[in-house]
Design a protein around this motif. Sequence first.
Motif, PDB file in Angstrom:
ATOM      1  N   ARG A  30      84.426 -20.318  41.663  1.00  0.00           N
ATOM      2  CA  ARG A  30      83.692 -19.815  40.494  1.00  0.00           C
ATOM      3  C   ARG A  30      83.205 -20.950  39.605  1.00  0.00           C
ATOM      4  O   ARG A  30      82.082 -20.891  39.077  1.00  0.00           O
ATOM      5  N   LEU A  31      84.028 -21.985  39.447  1.00  0.00           N
ATOM      6  CA  LEU A  31      83.672 -23.094  38.564  1.00  0.00           C
ATOM      7  C   LEU A  31      82.997 -24.242  39.304  1.00  0.00           C
ATOM      8  O   LEU A  31      82.712 -25.281  38.698  1.00  0.00           O
ATOM      9  N   ILE A  59      89.328 -17.656  31.845  1.00  0.00           N
ATOM     10  CA  ILE A  59      88.616 -18.905  31.577  1.00  0.00           C
ATOM     11  C   ILE A  59      88.316 -18.953  30.085  1.00  0.00           C
ATOM     12  O   ILE A  59      87.755 -18.012  29.528  1.00  0.00           O
ATOM     13  N   ALA A  60      88.720 -20.017  29.442  1.00  0.00           N
ATOM     14  CA  ALA A  60      88.407 -20.246  28.029  1.00  0.00           C
ATOM     15  C   ALA A  60      87.685 -21.580  27.901  1.00  0.00           C
ATOM     16  O   ALA A  60      87.580 -22.327  28.874  1.00  0.00           O
ATOM     17  N   ARG A  61      87.191 -21.872  26.723  1.00  0.00           N
ATOM     18  CA  ARG A  61      86.459 -23.123  26.481  1.00  0.00           C
ATOM     19  C   ARG A  61      87.096 -23.888  25.333  1.00  0.00           C
ATOM     20  O   ARG A  61      87.536 -23.301  24.344  1.00  0.00           O
ATOM     21  N   GLU A  84      91.563 -20.945  45.121  1.00  0.00           N
ATOM     22  CA  GLU A  84      90.239 -20.950  45.748  1.00  0.00           C
ATOM     23  C   GLU A  84      89.232 -20.170  44.920  1.00  0.00           C
ATOM     24  O   GLU A  84      88.077 -20.590  44.770  1.00  0.00           O
ATOM     25  N   ALA A  85      89.645 -19.012  44.383  1.00  0.00           N
ATOM     26  CA  ALA A  85      88.724 -18.190  43.601  1.00  0.00           C
ATOM     27  C   ALA A  85      88.265 -18.928  42.344  1.00  0.00           C
ATOM     28  O   ALA A  85      87.076 -18.906  41.989  1.00  0.00           O
ATOM     29  N   PRO A 133      85.898 -25.922  30.484  1.00  0.00           N
ATOM     30  CA  PRO A 133      86.681 -24.729  30.817  1.00  0.00           C
ATOM     31  C   PRO A 133      88.168 -25.035  30.929  1.00  0.00           C
ATOM     32  O   PRO A 133      88.575 -26.097  31.400  1.00  0.00           O
ATOM     33  N   VAL A 134      88.955 -24.088  30.467  1.00  0.00           N
ATOM     34  CA  VAL A 134      90.410 -24.128  30.580  1.00  0.00           C
ATOM     35  C   VAL A 134      90.824 -22.849  31.290  1.00  0.00           C
ATOM     36  O   VAL A 134      90.468 -21.747  30.852  1.00  0.00           O
ATOM     37  N   VAL A 135      91.557 -22.970  32.379  1.00  0.00           N
ATOM     38  CA  VAL A 135      91.926 -21.813  33.195  1.00  0.00           C
ATOM     39  C   VAL A 135      93.419 -21.554  33.070  1.00  0.00           C
ATOM     40  O   VAL A 135      94.235 -22.450  33.297  1.00  0.00           O
TER      41      VAL A 135
END
Length: 300
Positions: A46-47, A296-298, A41-42, A175-177
């Motif tokens: 956020r995204l 979170i990365a890109r 959920e968080a 984004p990559v989580v």
Amino acid sequence: MTPTLVRRHRSHAGRVPSVDRCARARDWAEIQERMLVPLYEAVYERLEVGGAAGTRLLGLGCGSGLALLMAAARGAAVTGVESAAPERLALARERLQGESLQGESLQGDRADAWGTRARGAARLVEGDPADAVGPGDPPFDLITAFQPVGGTAGDSEGLGALLESAAPLAERGAPVVLAGWGPPEGCATSSVLRVATKLADPLRGAGSWRPALRDDLEEITHRAGLRPDGSGRVACPFGYADMDSAVRGLLSTGLFDAAIGATDPAQVEKEMTEALHPHQRRDGTVWMPNVFRYVIARTP
């Protein structure tokens, strides 16, 4: 205690020395997976997953599909890839595609807060990320890898390779989580997971538990060629209806499999129960506060 964390479950009768993968997958889906709902959920909040523009989400190591179900309920188009746990993937198909399995169904158990409108549109693949796309498919704009890093020795190496193959399937800058266990001092469950390390000592390095390191997630993103772009911490308490549910839920993570291989199921369960006793309340429920991290990365 939150009702969704303490629902009672039937015990699996006739335990045998070897690991029953189908029973473990059921225990994961019915008991343990919900403990990570605050993390899902968080990240989605956020995204802004879903939203007016929608989201094309690729879930790596999607397991039994609860995170995908929650994203789909927000309006995301979801694709899940699972190569390590086909038994969990079968349950994800039942949840998200309505495929009927022999035996009891998860439909009644999981047609709850996320509703049935999320069912039917998901794509679920057993294999590599490249198997999840077809000719003319648009690129993904979000990749998630929610299976927590920092649970077993060597788990980061496999994830890095998975991310390298998945990143080209996403838009530039998507984004990559990644998710991981928080520091041991912030996770009450660490005291129980240490049982796995102690009993599996002859097999250490072969899937036994090890404490999370501070830069686990950042190192993975760096090796995969991703650009860091934020992080967060989320409280994910583990709550169980009783001691049996706690043992079954934790066993379903796979973090104790090496210990079972080194000793036997009865010994592992006995020592797990002893380690869980300080966390059992007077009403019989078991409660352990934990903190999980996400990064979170890109994509390049």
